[in-house]
Design an enzyme around this catalytic site. Structure first.
Site, PDB file in Angstrom:
ATOM      1  CG  ASP A  38      44.426 -33.273  -1.977  1.00  0.00           C
ATOM      2  OD1 ASP A  38      44.272 -34.054  -2.920  1.00  0.00           O
ATOM      3  OD2 ASP A  38      45.330 -32.395  -1.959  1.00  0.00           O
ATOM      4  CE1 TYR A 157      55.878 -39.763  -9.378  1.00  0.00           C
ATOM      5  CE2 TYR A 157      56.578 -41.643 -10.680  1.00  0.00           C
ATOM      6  CZ  TYR A 157      55.573 -40.865 -10.141  1.00  0.00           C
ATOM      7  OH  TYR A 157      54.254 -41.202 -10.383  1.00  0.00           O
ATOM      8  CE  LYS A 161      54.491 -42.820  -7.310  1.00  0.00           C
ATOM      9  NZ  LYS A 161      53.277 -42.759  -6.486  1.00  0.00           N
ATOM     10  CB  THR A 192      46.139 -36.520 -13.622  1.00  0.00           C
ATOM     11  OG1 THR A 192      47.543 -36.447 -13.348  1.00  0.00           O
ATOM     12  CG2 THR A 192      45.706 -37.962 -13.757  1.00  0.00           C
TER      13      THR A 192
HETATM   14  P1  NAP Z   1      47.376 -34.970  -9.170  1.00  0.00           P
HETATM   15  O1  NAP Z   1      46.283 -34.801 -10.162  1.00  0.00           O
HETATM   16  O2  NAP Z   1      48.439 -33.924  -9.057  1.00  0.00           O
HETATM   17  O3  NAP Z   1      46.693 -35.192  -7.726  1.00  0.00           O
HETATM   18  C1  NAP Z   1      47.469 -35.414  -6.585  1.00  0.00           C
HETATM   19  C2  NAP Z   1      46.797 -34.765  -5.393  1.00  0.00           C
HETATM   20  O4  NAP Z   1      47.630 -35.007  -4.255  1.00  0.00           O
HETATM   21  C3  NAP Z   1      46.665 -33.240  -5.542  1.00  0.00           C
HETATM   22  O5  NAP Z   1      45.419 -32.793  -5.055  1.00  0.00           O
HETATM   23  C4  NAP Z   1      47.813 -32.733  -4.675  1.00  0.00           C
HETATM   24  O6  NAP Z   1      47.593 -31.448  -4.156  1.00  0.00           O
HETATM   25  C5  NAP Z   1      47.819 -33.769  -3.568  1.00  0.00           C
HETATM   26  N1  NAP Z   1      49.064 -33.764  -2.815  1.00  0.00           N
HETATM   27  C6  NAP Z   1      50.302 -33.355  -3.219  1.00  0.00           C
HETATM   28  N2  NAP Z   1      51.164 -33.450  -2.201  1.00  0.00           N
HETATM   29  C7  NAP Z   1      50.466 -33.927  -1.125  1.00  0.00           C
HETATM   30  C8  NAP Z   1      50.788 -34.209   0.211  1.00  0.00           C
HETATM   31  N3  NAP Z   1      52.023 -34.010   0.686  1.00  0.00           N
HETATM   32  N4  NAP Z   1      49.831 -34.691   1.029  1.00  0.00           N
HETATM   33  C9  NAP Z   1      48.569 -34.881   0.579  1.00  0.00           C
HETATM   34  N5  NAP Z   1      48.186 -34.598  -0.680  1.00  0.00           N
HETATM   35  C10 NAP Z   1      49.128 -34.138  -1.526  1.00  0.00           C
HETATM   36  O7  NAP Z   1      48.167 -36.329  -9.399  1.00  0.00           O
HETATM   37  P2  NAP Z   1      47.711 -37.734 -10.053  1.00  0.00           P
HETATM   38  O8  NAP Z   1      48.259 -37.782 -11.420  1.00  0.00           O
HETATM   39  O9  NAP Z   1      46.284 -37.981  -9.808  1.00  0.00           O
HETATM   40  O10 NAP Z   1      48.614 -38.717  -9.181  1.00  0.00           O
HETATM   41  C11 NAP Z   1      48.081 -39.466  -8.086  1.00  0.00           C
HETATM   42  C12 NAP Z   1      49.040 -40.594  -7.783  1.00  0.00           C
HETATM   43  O11 NAP Z   1      49.192 -41.413  -8.942  1.00  0.00           O
HETATM   44  C13 NAP Z   1      50.451 -40.144  -7.391  1.00  0.00           C
HETATM   45  O12 NAP Z   1      50.948 -41.000  -6.385  1.00  0.00           O
HETATM   46  C14 NAP Z   1      51.235 -40.333  -8.670  1.00  0.00           C
HETATM   47  O13 NAP Z   1      52.617 -40.537  -8.438  1.00  0.00           O
HETATM   48  C15 NAP Z   1      50.566 -41.583  -9.223  1.00  0.00           C
HETATM   49  N6  NAP Z   1      50.755 -41.775 -10.659  1.00  0.00           N
HETATM   50  C16 NAP Z   1      50.369 -40.796 -11.541  1.00  0.00           C
HETATM   51  C17 NAP Z   1      50.593 -41.001 -12.900  1.00  0.00           C
HETATM   52  C18 NAP Z   1      50.231 -39.964 -13.935  1.00  0.00           C
HETATM   53  O14 NAP Z   1      50.684 -40.100 -15.077  1.00  0.00           O
HETATM   54  N7  NAP Z   1      49.417 -38.966 -13.613  1.00  0.00           N
HETATM   55  C19 NAP Z   1      51.203 -42.188 -13.330  1.00  0.00           C
HETATM   56  C20 NAP Z   1      51.561 -43.161 -12.409  1.00  0.00           C
HETATM   57  C21 NAP Z   1      51.327 -42.931 -11.062  1.00  0.00           C
HETATM   58  P3  NAP Z   1      48.185 -30.177  -4.981  1.00  0.00           P
HETATM   59  O15 NAP Z   1      47.370 -30.078  -6.231  1.00  0.00           O
HETATM   60  O16 NAP Z   1      47.989 -29.026  -4.057  1.00  0.00           O
HETATM   61  O17 NAP Z   1      49.631 -30.497  -5.263  1.00  0.00           O
END
Ligand code: NAP
Length: 250
Positions: A38, A157, A161, A192
């Protein structure tokens, strides 16, 4: 927990929070040694601590996935620490700037493309040669329902994707005959920290788009990632799998 990954090494990006954290924890519970990566050291270290407390084996490696040199270094560090790489979940991502296309800044668009799309190319570019040397592997790229349909104010975004799905199809075509399966997962809206800034009325509007009547949980996405990463999915490659409470069905 079924020991699907005994003797295997798994790498998860964005594993310090949300979906990535759930995937890393479940990989470890299924017997994999896990590189938890991360950009956020605090989050990453807390995931490692949770895995170790549960009796698993994990190591934190910091990586900003929008930087190709750091993605290359991450794979090198994985080999240095565990000697191999069998499974990768390229999950790190951001929500990015919310604006209509004409109002979106060039910097905001470029940033979400770098973190959510170019990163998946960089990660696979350095993971694939190592997996080829192993004689096989499995990669799961984190797309979204927004890799299939549009969503107002989120052009960067959505473009990123959709690109992740295309990259996944290409990798499936290029590498499946060499023992590496590559798939994409498309979560609906998951509760999340990514949604932490969404006001309650916006969360309610998001819930209403899911016929199941609620947002998803990170663990529900992780279950699909685990299956796709395992030998149970031996004929599944180059594909996109939604996990979305029927968001895409209507
Ligand atoms: P999250 O809880 O914000 O976790 C994402 C993690 O990635 C955080 O620890 C973040 O650090 C880290 N990060 C951000 N920028 C980064 C970088 N440049 N290099 C390495 N790490 C980085 O997000 P999540 O909801 O679990 O999402 C994870 C994935 O699922 C993403 O690709 C997102 O697009 C996808 N997704 C999420 C949802 C949703 O509804 N949550 C839906 C569909 C897809 P910081 O906290 O410091 O930013």
């Amino acid at each position: 927990m079924e020991q699907l990954f005994t003797g295997k090494v798994a790498l998860v990006t964005g594993a310090g929070s949300g979906i990535g954290e759930a995937v890393a924890v479940l990989y470890a519970a299924c017997g994999a040694k896990v590189i938890v990566s991360d950009v956020n050291e605090k989050g990453g270290n807390s995931t490692v601590e949770a895995i170790r407390k549960a009796g698993g084996d994990a190591q934190f490696e910091k990586c900003d996935v929008s930087r190709p040199a750091e993605c290359e270094q991450l794979v090198k560090a994985t080999l240095k620490h565990y000697g191999r790489l069998d499974i990768a979940c390229n999950n790190a991502g951001i929500g990015g700037e919310q604006n209509l296309i004409a109002d979106m800044s060039v910097e905001g668009f470029d940033k979400v493309i770098a973190v959510n799309l170019a990163s998946v190319f960089y990660c696979m570019k350095y993971q694939l040669p190592v997996m080829l040397k192993n004689g096989g592997g499995a990669i799961v790229n984190m797309a979204s329902i927004l890799g299939q349909v549009g969503f107002a104010h989120s052009a960067g975004y959505v473009a990123a994707k959709h690109g992740v799905v295309g990259l996944t199809q290409n990798a499936g075509i290029e590498y499946s005959s060499q023992g590496i399966r590559v798939n994409a997962v498309g979560p609906g809206f998951i509760d999340t920290p990514l949604l932490k800034e969404a006001p309650p009325e916006m969360k309610a509007a998001l819930v209403s788009k899911h016929p199941i009547g609620r947002l998803g949980r990170s663990e529900e996405v992780a279950e699909l990632v685990i299956w796709l990463s395992s030998d149970k999915a031996s004929f599944v490659t180059g594909a996109y799998y939604p996990v979305d409470g029927a968001y895409l069905a209507p």
